[in-house]
Design an enzyme around this catalytic site. Sequence first.
Site, PDB file in Angstrom:
ATOM      1  N   GLU A 109       0.843  -1.192   0.000  1.00  0.00           N
ATOM      2  CA  GLU A 109       0.000   0.000   0.000  1.00  0.00           C
ATOM      3  C   GLU A 109       0.876   1.238   0.000  1.00  0.00           C
ATOM      4  OE1 GLU A 109      -3.536  -0.193   2.436  1.00  0.00           O
ATOM      5  OE2 GLU A 109      -3.241   1.871   3.101  1.00  0.00           O
ATOM      6  N   ASP A 111       0.222   5.361   0.517  1.00  0.00           N
ATOM      7  CA  ASP A 111      -0.861   6.213   1.016  1.00  0.00           C
ATOM      8  C   ASP A 111      -0.548   7.699   1.003  1.00  0.00           C
ATOM      9  OD1 ASP A 111      -2.258   3.937   1.785  1.00  0.00           O
ATOM     10  OD2 ASP A 111      -1.613   4.031   3.866  1.00  0.00           O
ATOM     11  N   GLU A 113      -2.813  10.457   3.014  1.00  0.00           N
ATOM     12  CA  GLU A 113      -3.969  10.684   3.872  1.00  0.00           C
ATOM     13  C   GLU A 113      -3.940  12.137   4.332  1.00  0.00           C
ATOM     14  OE1 GLU A 113      -5.039   6.527   6.053  1.00  0.00           O
ATOM     15  OE2 GLU A 113      -3.187   7.501   6.743  1.00  0.00           O
ATOM     16  N   GLN A 126      -0.399  12.859   5.681  1.00  0.00           N
ATOM     17  CA  GLN A 126       0.365  11.714   6.165  1.00  0.00           C
ATOM     18  C   GLN A 126       0.586  10.749   5.010  1.00  0.00           C
ATOM     19  OE1 GLN A 126      -0.156   9.595  10.113  1.00  0.00           O
ATOM     20  NE2 GLN A 126      -1.210   8.125   8.818  1.00  0.00           N
ATOM     21  N   THR A 127       1.831  10.327   4.831  1.00  0.00           N
ATOM     22  CA  THR A 127       2.129   9.273   3.868  1.00  0.00           C
ATOM     23  C   THR A 127       2.552   8.023   4.625  1.00  0.00           C
ATOM     24  OG1 THR A 127       4.434   9.998   3.632  1.00  0.00           O
ATOM     25  CG2 THR A 127       2.828  10.889   2.064  1.00  0.00           C
ATOM     26  N   ASN A 128       2.298   6.878   4.014  1.00  0.00           N
ATOM     27  CA  ASN A 128       2.689   5.606   4.614  1.00  0.00           C
ATOM     28  C   ASN A 128       2.995   4.629   3.486  1.00  0.00           C
ATOM     29  OD1 ASN A 128       3.280   3.685   6.537  1.00  0.00           O
ATOM     30  ND2 ASN A 128       1.231   3.616   7.438  1.00  0.00           N
ATOM     31  N   ASP A 136       3.629   0.845   9.175  1.00  0.00           N
ATOM     32  CA  ASP A 136       4.142   1.650  10.289  1.00  0.00           C
ATOM     33  C   ASP A 136       5.317   2.512   9.858  1.00  0.00           C
ATOM     34  OD1 ASP A 136       2.245   0.514  12.013  1.00  0.00           O
ATOM     35  OD2 ASP A 136       3.569  -1.183  12.440  1.00  0.00           O
ATOM     36  N   ASP A 202     -10.934   9.695  16.192  1.00  0.00           N
ATOM     37  CA  ASP A 202     -10.211   9.085  17.313  1.00  0.00           C
ATOM     38  C   ASP A 202      -8.695   9.239  17.164  1.00  0.00           C
ATOM     39  OD1 ASP A 202     -10.360   7.399  15.083  1.00  0.00           O
ATOM     40  OD2 ASP A 202     -10.075   5.591  16.281  1.00  0.00           O
ATOM     41  N   TRP A 203      -8.227   9.698  15.968  1.00  0.00           N
ATOM     42  CA  TRP A 203      -6.779   9.855  15.787  1.00  0.00           C
ATOM     43  C   TRP A 203      -6.356  10.936  14.797  1.00  0.00           C
ATOM     44  CZ3 TRP A 203      -4.470   9.264  10.991  1.00  0.00           C
ATOM     45  CH2 TRP A 203      -5.250   8.648  10.001  1.00  0.00           C
ATOM     46  N   GLY A 207      -3.982  13.831  17.248  1.00  0.00           N
ATOM     47  CA  GLY A 207      -4.014  12.560  17.963  1.00  0.00           C
ATOM     48  C   GLY A 207      -5.371  12.192  18.528  1.00  0.00           C
ATOM     49  N   ARG A 281       9.267   4.352  19.233  1.00  0.00           N
ATOM     50  CA  ARG A 281       8.779   3.239  18.419  1.00  0.00           C
ATOM     51  C   ARG A 281       9.921   2.415  17.855  1.00  0.00           C
ATOM     52  NH1 ARG A 281       4.985   5.460  13.871  1.00  0.00           N
ATOM     53  NH2 ARG A 281       4.623   3.225  13.543  1.00  0.00           N
TER      54      ARG A 281
END
Length: 293
Positions: A109, A111, A113, A126-128, A136, A202-203, A207, A281
Amino acid sequence: MTTFAYPFLRNNFLALLLHVFAFAFLASARPATFLQDFRVTWSDSHIRQIEGGRTIQLVLDQNSGCGFASKGQYLFGRVSMQIKLIPGDSAGTVTAFYMNSNTDTVRDELDFEFLGNRSGQPYTVQTNVYAHGKGDREQRVNLWFDPAAAFHTYTIHWNHQHVVFYIDEVPIRVYKNNEARGVPYPKFQPMGVYSTLWEADDWATRGGIEKIDWSKAPFYAFMRNFELDGCIVPGPSTCPSNPANWWEGAAYQQLNPVEARRYRWVRMNHMIYDYCNDKSRYPVTPPECMAGI
């Protein structure tokens, strides 16, 4: 472009037509309208076609969000669309443009967003990247313009060397092929092209601190000028590995000097989160984060 030989044809014009026809099977043509090349995947009552399907309005209200996807899947290439995001108070909403292999736990994927904001605050994108089911890898950038005031072009360029996320031809993220370092890279699974508008309070905004204000609903986002260039799957098995595909050309093996300067400018001035620097993380820096561009 490579020249094909057709010794049995004496008419050069016919030979040229056959050449173009053969090449068309290797890489998909760009779609003309939403009706021809996309399908509704979620809540067709919340997707409206404008200008004969050339512009799409996505609607989010308390009843539902919505989404659509390309009818075809692609293995390498370049996809883009112009998007105008939700104006005003869009906190708690997410507008997404992404590619997805739709293969559950082993999915690939890529992304974009767009995370809604309270009025007066900058929009965050946001990219992922997911490869072989591993994700992650979030990065977040505050946009340096108002993405709700006008359409802007968002592009994913995907070849064997790297994946580059562009906004109006400004690269905001580069994910290199680091298989030599043991890092998965999406290169085996074709992906469809998707867009969705949904509630994620919720996020999504600070956050989850900022909740969606349903008194501002319905929320609208707009998409147009869809472009899909890539190896259509199912299709000729030689297409994805063909070095003659334009997106694999020398000009696309790395960022050019102008793109590299723009990329550094974005990272220095507008990046607000990078998983590579999140020691809570990742106490040990992921190997792909040390590879540069």
